[in-house]
Design an enzyme around this catalytic site. Structure first.
Site, mmCIF file in Angstrom:
data_model
loop_
_atom_site.group_PDB
_atom_site.id
_atom_site.type_symbol
_atom_site.label_atom_id
_atom_site.label_comp_id
_atom_site.label_asym_id
_atom_site.label_seq_id
_atom_site.Cartn_x
_atom_site.Cartn_y
_atom_site.Cartn_z
ATOM 1 N N CYS A 181 35.144 89.005 66.591
ATOM 2 C CA CYS A 181 34.777 89.084 68.014
ATOM 3 C C CYS A 181 35.447 90.265 68.704
ATOM 4 O O CYS A 181 34.965 90.737 69.733
ATOM 5 C CB CYS A 181 35.142 87.791 68.726
ATOM 6 S SG CYS A 181 34.354 86.349 68.002
ATOM 7 N N HIS A 239 35.367 88.871 76.348
ATOM 8 C CA HIS A 239 34.536 88.330 75.265
ATOM 9 C C HIS A 239 33.963 86.995 75.733
ATOM 10 O O HIS A 239 34.691 86.149 76.265
ATOM 11 C CB HIS A 239 35.397 88.158 74.018
ATOM 12 C CG HIS A 239 34.749 87.349 72.943
ATOM 13 N ND1 HIS A 239 33.441 87.542 72.568
ATOM 14 C CD2 HIS A 239 35.224 86.338 72.162
ATOM 15 C CE1 HIS A 239 33.136 86.679 71.602
ATOM 16 N NE2 HIS A 239 34.195 85.940 71.346
ATOM 17 N N ASN A 264 27.953 82.539 72.388
ATOM 18 C CA ASN A 264 29.011 83.436 71.914
ATOM 19 C C ASN A 264 28.430 84.287 70.790
ATOM 20 O O ASN A 264 28.148 83.779 69.707
ATOM 21 C CB ASN A 264 30.197 82.591 71.422
ATOM 22 C CG ASN A 264 31.318 83.428 70.814
ATOM 23 O OD1 ASN A 264 31.109 84.552 70.387
ATOM 24 N ND2 ASN A 264 32.514 82.846 70.757
HETATM 25 C C1 LIG Z 1 35.100 73.941 70.614
HETATM 26 C C2 LIG Z 1 35.628 73.364 71.902
HETATM 27 C C3 LIG Z 1 34.586 73.517 73.021
HETATM 28 C C4 LIG Z 1 35.911 71.872 71.706
HETATM 29 O O1 LIG Z 1 36.393 71.372 72.923
HETATM 30 P P1 LIG Z 1 37.707 70.475 72.908
HETATM 31 O O2 LIG Z 1 37.912 70.034 74.285
HETATM 32 O O3 LIG Z 1 38.789 71.299 72.266
HETATM 33 O O4 LIG Z 1 37.259 69.298 71.980
HETATM 34 P P2 LIG Z 1 38.151 68.444 70.989
HETATM 35 O O5 LIG Z 1 37.952 68.973 69.611
HETATM 36 O O6 LIG Z 1 39.551 68.330 71.495
HETATM 37 O O7 LIG Z 1 37.439 67.056 71.144
HETATM 38 C C5 LIG Z 1 37.436 66.365 72.389
HETATM 39 C C6 LIG Z 1 36.479 65.208 72.294
HETATM 40 O O8 LIG Z 1 35.124 65.720 72.238
HETATM 41 C C7 LIG Z 1 34.490 65.253 71.034
HETATM 42 N N1 LIG Z 1 33.663 66.339 70.542
HETATM 43 C C8 LIG Z 1 34.020 67.362 69.739
HETATM 44 N N2 LIG Z 1 32.967 68.170 69.536
HETATM 45 C C9 LIG Z 1 31.940 67.652 70.227
HETATM 46 C C10 LIG Z 1 30.606 68.044 70.421
HETATM 47 N N3 LIG Z 1 30.098 69.158 69.847
HETATM 48 N N4 LIG Z 1 29.839 67.289 71.218
HETATM 49 C C11 LIG Z 1 30.307 66.173 71.804
HETATM 50 N N5 LIG Z 1 31.575 65.741 71.648
HETATM 51 C C12 LIG Z 1 32.377 66.482 70.871
HETATM 52 C C13 LIG Z 1 35.594 64.889 70.093
HETATM 53 O O9 LIG Z 1 35.166 63.915 69.179
HETATM 54 C C14 LIG Z 1 36.645 64.362 71.037
HETATM 55 O O10 LIG Z 1 36.310 63.056 71.395
HETATM 56 P P3 LIG Z 1 37.484 61.961 71.667
HETATM 57 O O11 LIG Z 1 38.244 62.464 72.855
HETATM 58 O O12 LIG Z 1 36.720 60.709 71.952
HETATM 59 O O13 LIG Z 1 38.300 61.931 70.422
HETATM 60 C C15 LIG Z 1 36.941 74.035 72.356
HETATM 61 O O14 LIG Z 1 37.974 73.750 71.479
HETATM 62 C C16 LIG Z 1 36.801 75.501 72.451
HETATM 63 O O15 LIG Z 1 36.054 76.010 73.274
HETATM 64 N N6 LIG Z 1 37.564 76.253 71.623
HETATM 65 C C17 LIG Z 1 37.518 77.681 71.619
HETATM 66 C C18 LIG Z 1 36.283 78.066 70.975
HETATM 67 C C19 LIG Z 1 36.011 79.478 71.135
HETATM 68 O O16 LIG Z 1 35.955 79.978 72.214
HETATM 69 N N7 LIG Z 1 35.836 80.137 70.027
HETATM 70 C C20 LIG Z 1 35.454 81.459 69.994
HETATM 71 C C21 LIG Z 1 36.624 82.312 69.912
HETATM 72 S S1 LIG Z 1 36.037 83.829 69.330
#
Ligand SMILES: CC(C)(COP(=O)(O)OP(=O)(O)OC[C@H]1O[C@@H](n2cnc3c(N)ncnc32)[C@H](O)[C@@H]1OP(=O)(O)O)[C@@H](O)C(=O)NCCC(=O)NCCS
Length: 332
Positions: free
Chosen positions: A122, A257, A288
């Site tokens: 990225c 980004h 993204n």
């Molecule tokens: C991917 C992302 C959106 C996930 O969000 P999060 O808040 O971290 O989610 P978590 O993994 O902590 O999970 C939180 C809850 O959502 C649920 N969950 C995870 N993925 C899910 C999805 N796709 N849809 C619905 N629920 C989801 C989990 O099961 C968890 O449920 P619980 O609280 O009942 O256990 C977040 O981590 C993120 O944006 N990370 C950075 C990603 C990014 O920008 N990457 C590019 C960098 S180049």
């Protein structure tokens, strides 16, 4: 002892034109949620994404790059035959070799420009801008094209809850060339290889040794990446402003980004950006697009009138590696 002759270029370089290509197929959240047991609401709330675009078979890494690069050349009023170097940032050109850049340079009609790909995920586009700036000022290229392009839909597992709703396809490009005034500020860049595994694909050899070989897709430790990007990258962005001698009050445009709208919000808060700074939100309907996201977002801001010629724009990109790069540029 013989002394070698060396060359230098003009004192300053600038971005002279910006282009983008958006694939034709619009993919709303409703199309991705079933496979990951998610919802439109969850995706919008956690990432900001409403829709994204996936490339069709005809929309290749090369064709999307050529379209974006041609728009950048046209915007700058420069012919492809004047381009000395084509730098392509991508992680989804699926040939190990040769690079995508040589074919793109050929299709554009350059006169055998130097051409190579860089792998900085990225962050690749901002790395490319830094290289192009140094190439022009160092006299090794009169004009350099920098392209960020991805077909991440090829390497994203549609059943992976952590990535399937995030990644998408597209291309963006800029032409970098000589300038009477400074148009590209000093780059602040680096890497944190301790977290090499945070975003990655599988090793081909492991995939091929498995019982059911499939495309090595992206995996991501979402929480860890989120924390790193939200807290660390604002400092990098601030350093880029400081190195360019620009205060947040003098900044017009912020083009981070397009990883996640919540990361963008966290950075904007940490940087204490005033209301007057326009912030790129291309992720809402582009997803993204990794190396393509910054130039695509910048092109959109120009089209929408949010970025005007002469504006100062803070660019920052970060991702797998972990690799990052930021610089302040002047909008052409
Ligand atoms: C991917 C992302 C959106 C996930 O969000 P999060 O808040 O971290 O989610 P978590 O993994 O902590 O999970 C939180 C809850 O959502 C649920 N969950 C995870 N993925 C899910 C999805 N796709 N849809 C619905 N629920 C989801 C989990 O099961 C968890 O449920 P619980 O609280 O009942 O256990 C977040 O981590 C993120 O944006 N990370 C950075 C990603 C990014 O920008 N990457 C590019 C960098 S180049």
């Amino acid at each position: 002892m013989t002394t070698l002759r060396t060359e230098t270029g003009p004192s300053y370089a600038a971005i002279l034109g910006v282009g983008a290509y958006r694939p034709s197929r619009l993919v709303p959240n409703s199309e991705v949620i079933d496979a990951i047991d998610s919802s439109d609401e969850w995706i919008q709330q956690r990432s900001g994404i409403k829709t994204r675009r996936f490339a069709t078979d005809d929309e290749t890494i090369v064709s999307m790059s050529v379209a974006a690069a041609q728009q950048a050349l046209d915007a700058a009023g420069v012919d492809a035959r004047q381009v000395d170097c084509v730098v392509v940032a991508t992680v989804s050109h699926l040939l190990q070799t040769p690079s995508a850049a040589t074919m793109i340079a050929h299709e554009l009609g350059t006169e055998q420009a130097a051409a190579f790909d860089i792998s900085a995920a990225c962050a690749g586009f901002c790395h490319g801008v830094a290289l192009a700036n140094d190439m022009v000022r160092g006299g090794t290229a009169g004009y350099a094209l920098v392209i960020g392009v991805e077909r991440l839909s090829d390497i994203t597992d549609p059943t992976d809850r952590g990535t399937a709703f995030i990644f998408a396809d597209g291309a963006g490009a800029v032409l970098v060339g000589p300038s009477e005034t400074p148009g590209i500020g000093p780059v602040v860049w680096g890497s944190d290889g301790e977290h090499y595994d945070h975003i990655r694909t599988a090793d081909w050899r492991d995939v091929l040794a498995s019982d059911n070989p499939t495309m090595p897709c992206l995996t991501m430790k979402g929480n860890e990446v989120f924390r790193w990007a939200s807290f660390t990258m604002a400092k990098t962005a601030q350093q880029a402003l400081d190195r360019a001698g620009i205060s947040v009050d003098e900044l017009d445009v912020f083009v981070p980004h397009q990883a996640n709208n919540r990361i963008t919000d966290a950075m904007a808060r940490s940087l204490r950006l005033p209301e007057s700074v326009r912030i790129a939100r291309d992720i809402i309907d582009a997803g993204n697009t990794s190396a393509a996201s910054v130039p695509m977002a910048l092109r959109r801001m120009i089209d929408d009138g949010d970025a005007k010629s002469g504006d100062t724009a803070l660019l920052i990109a970060f991702g797998a590696g972990l690799a990052y790069a930021a610089q302040v540029v002047v909008v052409p």
